[in-house]
Design a protein around this motif. Structure first.
Motif, PDB file in Angstrom:
ATOM      1  N   THR A   5       0.835  -1.207   0.000  1.00  0.00           N
ATOM      2  CA  THR A   5       0.000   0.000   0.000  1.00  0.00           C
ATOM      3  C   THR A   5       0.865   1.250   0.000  1.00  0.00           C
ATOM      4  O   THR A   5       0.591   2.222  -0.724  1.00  0.00           O
ATOM      5  N   LEU A   6       1.914   1.249   0.802  1.00  0.00           N
ATOM      6  CA  LEU A   6       2.829   2.388   0.826  1.00  0.00           C
ATOM      7  C   LEU A   6       3.446   2.609  -0.544  1.00  0.00           C
ATOM      8  O   LEU A   6       3.548   3.748  -1.025  1.00  0.00           O
ATOM      9  N   GLY A   7       3.846   1.517  -1.206  1.00  0.00           N
ATOM     10  CA  GLY A   7       4.426   1.640  -2.538  1.00  0.00           C
ATOM     11  C   GLY A   7       3.455   2.248  -3.539  1.00  0.00           C
ATOM     12  O   GLY A   7       3.837   3.069  -4.381  1.00  0.00           O
ATOM     13  N   CYS A   8       2.185   1.849  -3.462  1.00  0.00           N
ATOM     14  CA  CYS A   8       1.174   2.407  -4.364  1.00  0.00           C
ATOM     15  C   CYS A   8       0.974   3.897  -4.123  1.00  0.00           C
ATOM     16  O   CYS A   8       0.841   4.688  -5.070  1.00  0.00           O
ATOM     17  N   LEU A   9       0.940   4.296  -2.859  1.00  0.00           N
ATOM     18  CA  LEU A   9       0.771   5.714  -2.544  1.00  0.00           C
ATOM     19  C   LEU A   9       1.960   6.522  -3.047  1.00  0.00           C
ATOM     20  O   LEU A   9       1.805   7.642  -3.558  1.00  0.00           O
ATOM     21  N   LEU A  10       3.166   5.976  -2.916  1.00  0.00           N
ATOM     22  CA  LEU A  10       4.351   6.686  -3.399  1.00  0.00           C
ATOM     23  C   LEU A  10       4.361   6.762  -4.926  1.00  0.00           C
ATOM     24  O   LEU A  10       4.785   7.781  -5.501  1.00  0.00           O
TER      25      LEU A  10
ATOM     26  N   ASN B 280       9.258  -9.234  -4.265  1.00  0.00           N
ATOM     27  CA  ASN B 280      10.263  -8.705  -5.191  1.00  0.00           C
ATOM     28  C   ASN B 280      10.596  -9.688  -6.307  1.00  0.00           C
ATOM     29  O   ASN B 280      10.750  -9.297  -7.470  1.00  0.00           O
ATOM     30  N   GLU B 281      10.697 -10.976  -5.969  1.00  0.00           N
ATOM     31  CA  GLU B 281      11.074 -11.962  -6.973  1.00  0.00           C
ATOM     32  C   GLU B 281       9.952 -12.256  -7.965  1.00  0.00           C
ATOM     33  O   GLU B 281      10.168 -12.929  -8.982  1.00  0.00           O
ATOM     34  N   GLN B 282       8.740 -11.768  -7.708  1.00  0.00           N
ATOM     35  CA  GLN B 282       7.616 -11.979  -8.627  1.00  0.00           C
ATOM     36  C   GLN B 282       7.434 -10.828  -9.612  1.00  0.00           C
ATOM     37  O   GLN B 282       6.721 -10.965 -10.600  1.00  0.00           O
ATOM     38  N   ALA B 283       8.082  -9.706  -9.343  1.00  0.00           N
ATOM     39  CA  ALA B 283       7.803  -8.481 -10.098  1.00  0.00           C
ATOM     40  C   ALA B 283       8.174  -8.616 -11.566  1.00  0.00           C
ATOM     41  O   ALA B 283       7.436  -8.152 -12.453  1.00  0.00           O
ATOM     42  N   GLU B 284       9.312  -9.231 -11.863  1.00  0.00           N
ATOM     43  CA  GLU B 284       9.767  -9.332 -13.254  1.00  0.00           C
ATOM     44  C   GLU B 284       8.776 -10.122 -14.105  1.00  0.00           C
ATOM     45  O   GLU B 284       8.466  -9.732 -15.235  1.00  0.00           O
TER      46      GLU B 284
ATOM     47  N   GLN C 125       9.503  -0.078  -7.758  1.00  0.00           N
ATOM     48  CA  GLN C 125       9.924   0.334  -6.416  1.00  0.00           C
ATOM     49  C   GLN C 125       9.849  -0.849  -5.467  1.00  0.00           C
ATOM     50  O   GLN C 125       8.878  -1.615  -5.485  1.00  0.00           O
ATOM     51  N   GLN C 126      10.888  -1.016  -4.653  1.00  0.00           N
ATOM     52  CA  GLN C 126      10.921  -2.079  -3.670  1.00  0.00           C
ATOM     53  C   GLN C 126      10.912  -1.489  -2.265  1.00  0.00           C
ATOM     54  O   GLN C 126      11.699  -0.598  -1.959  1.00  0.00           O
TER      55      GLN C 126
ATOM     56  N   LEU D 182       4.828  -1.801  -9.113  1.00  0.00           N
ATOM     57  CA  LEU D 182       5.120  -1.491 -10.504  1.00  0.00           C
ATOM     58  C   LEU D 182       4.267  -0.325 -10.981  1.00  0.00           C
ATOM     59  O   LEU D 182       3.046  -0.317 -10.766  1.00  0.00           O
ATOM     60  N   LEU D 183       4.902   0.644 -11.599  1.00  0.00           N
ATOM     61  CA  LEU D 183       4.199   1.745 -12.260  1.00  0.00           C
ATOM     62  C   LEU D 183       4.343   1.520 -13.760  1.00  0.00           C
ATOM     63  O   LEU D 183       5.468   1.474 -14.279  1.00  0.00           O
ATOM     64  N   LEU D 184       3.222   1.340 -14.440  1.00  0.00           N
ATOM     65  CA  LEU D 184       3.214   0.995 -15.865  1.00  0.00           C
ATOM     66  C   LEU D 184       2.449   2.049 -16.662  1.00  0.00           C
ATOM     67  O   LEU D 184       1.567   2.723 -16.139  1.00  0.00           O
ATOM     68  N   ARG D 185       2.804   2.143 -17.935  1.00  0.00           N
ATOM     69  CA  ARG D 185       2.079   3.051 -18.843  1.00  0.00           C
ATOM     70  C   ARG D 185       1.588   2.264 -20.048  1.00  0.00           C
ATOM     71  O   ARG D 185       2.337   1.495 -20.663  1.00  0.00           O
ATOM     72  N   LYS D 186       0.345   2.443 -20.374  1.00  0.00           N
ATOM     73  CA  LYS D 186      -0.263   1.728 -21.504  1.00  0.00           C
ATOM     74  C   LYS D 186       0.209   2.368 -22.818  1.00  0.00           C
ATOM     75  O   LYS D 186       0.111   3.585 -23.006  1.00  0.00           O
TER      76      LYS D 186
END
Length: 292
Positions: free
Chosen positions: A132-137, A255-259, A276-277, A284-288
């Protein structure tokens, strides 16, 4: 009141669910039984029960042998006022411009911060967890860069703290959905506590499968703070409701699942903007990519 837990692990969803059903027939009977997949790629499932009387360890041993599970670990839990404990241990969290707090810390909200009130009794998704913290950041990063967002969807919203954060920033109706009816009720209660009635539409839905989501798609920003498996399964659906050049913020990942998740979303039309870890968790921040 003292309670007891009995936990074991075994391989496979079917055997785990069958063991869970068998546990419900124990004497003394458990007050609740849970069956959960361990999200580490091991294929293991955890089965556990809660008891208000000491469980029959001989009967548990028979069950573990019958279902080829590990021996049950029985633990005694002392009586705890969990709400008071959460209030003591959940300090306010600052995530960029956002400040997540409980009512007992209302006097600590910094001037100029975007306040997000989450009561201690509704502690899942408060901002203390790395996901949740990562999403807010990640959201704070988008806001800081001046990315225009005219529509937002929060899939698997939980307490809807992410939906509320978006509603604090942009003047549009945010849509928040969850598969769990109780989570939707919690989200609606949080809207009222934060004075955001009418700003966030809370829906009970499986993923994006709801006519009111379809009617408002595509979205400039999509949150999905869930787990690796559902994120991968939902990739085509999230791509369908994300606007070209829109963004997705994904978490609930080790972290090991992100890739692996980033690769699946690349196949579905997204580019990775930022990874961000925080501790063992990734966001993950992604752009379509624009349509051809």
């Amino acid at each position: 009141m003292t309670t007891f837990t009995a936990l074991t692990t075994l391989t496979g969803k079917g055997p785990a669910e069958a063991l869970g059903l068998a546990m419900e027939r124990l004497e003394p009977e458990p007050t609740g039984v849970g069956v959960f997949e361990i999200e580490d790629g091991s294929g293991l499932w955890e089965v556990g029960g809660y008891f208000v009387e000491t469980p029959d360890e001989a009967a548990l041993a028979v069950l573990s042998a019958a279902f080829d599970a590990k021996p049950f670990v029985v633990s005694e839990l002392p009586e705890t006022d969990w709400v008071a404990k959460v209030k003591r241990e959940l300090a306010p969290v600052a995530a960029g411009r956002f400040f997540v707090y409980g009512s007992h810390d209302a006097d600590k909200v910094p001037e100029g911060a975007e306040p997000l009130l989450i009561e201690a009794a509704m502690a899942f998704g408060t901002g203390h967890h790395g996901t949740t913290l990562g999403c807010l950041l990640a959201l704070d990063k988008l806001v800081g860069e001046g990315v225009p967002v005219g529509s937002t969807l929060d899939v698997g919203c939980g307490t809807a703290v992410l939906a509320m954060a978006a509603a604090r920033i942009w003047d549009h109706e945010v849509v928040a959905s969850d598969i769990d009816a109780v989570a939707v009720e919690v989200a609606e209660a949080n809207m009222r506590a934060n004075g955001l009635e009418g700003r966030v539409l809370c829906l009970e839905a499986t993923g994006t499968d709801h006519p009111r989501i379809a009617a408002r798609a595509p979205f400039d920003l999509v949150f999905a703070n869930i787990l690796k498996g559902p994120l991968i399964a939902l990739a085509p659906d999230l791509a369908e409701v994300t606007a070209p050049d829109g963004h997705a913020i994904l978490s609930g990942l080790l972290n090991e699942q992100a890739e692996e998740v980033a690769a699946v979303y690349k196949e579905n039309g997204y580019n990775l903007v930022d990874h961000q870890q925080i501790g063992e968790w990734s966001t993950l921040l992604l752009r379509k990519r624009p349509s051809n």
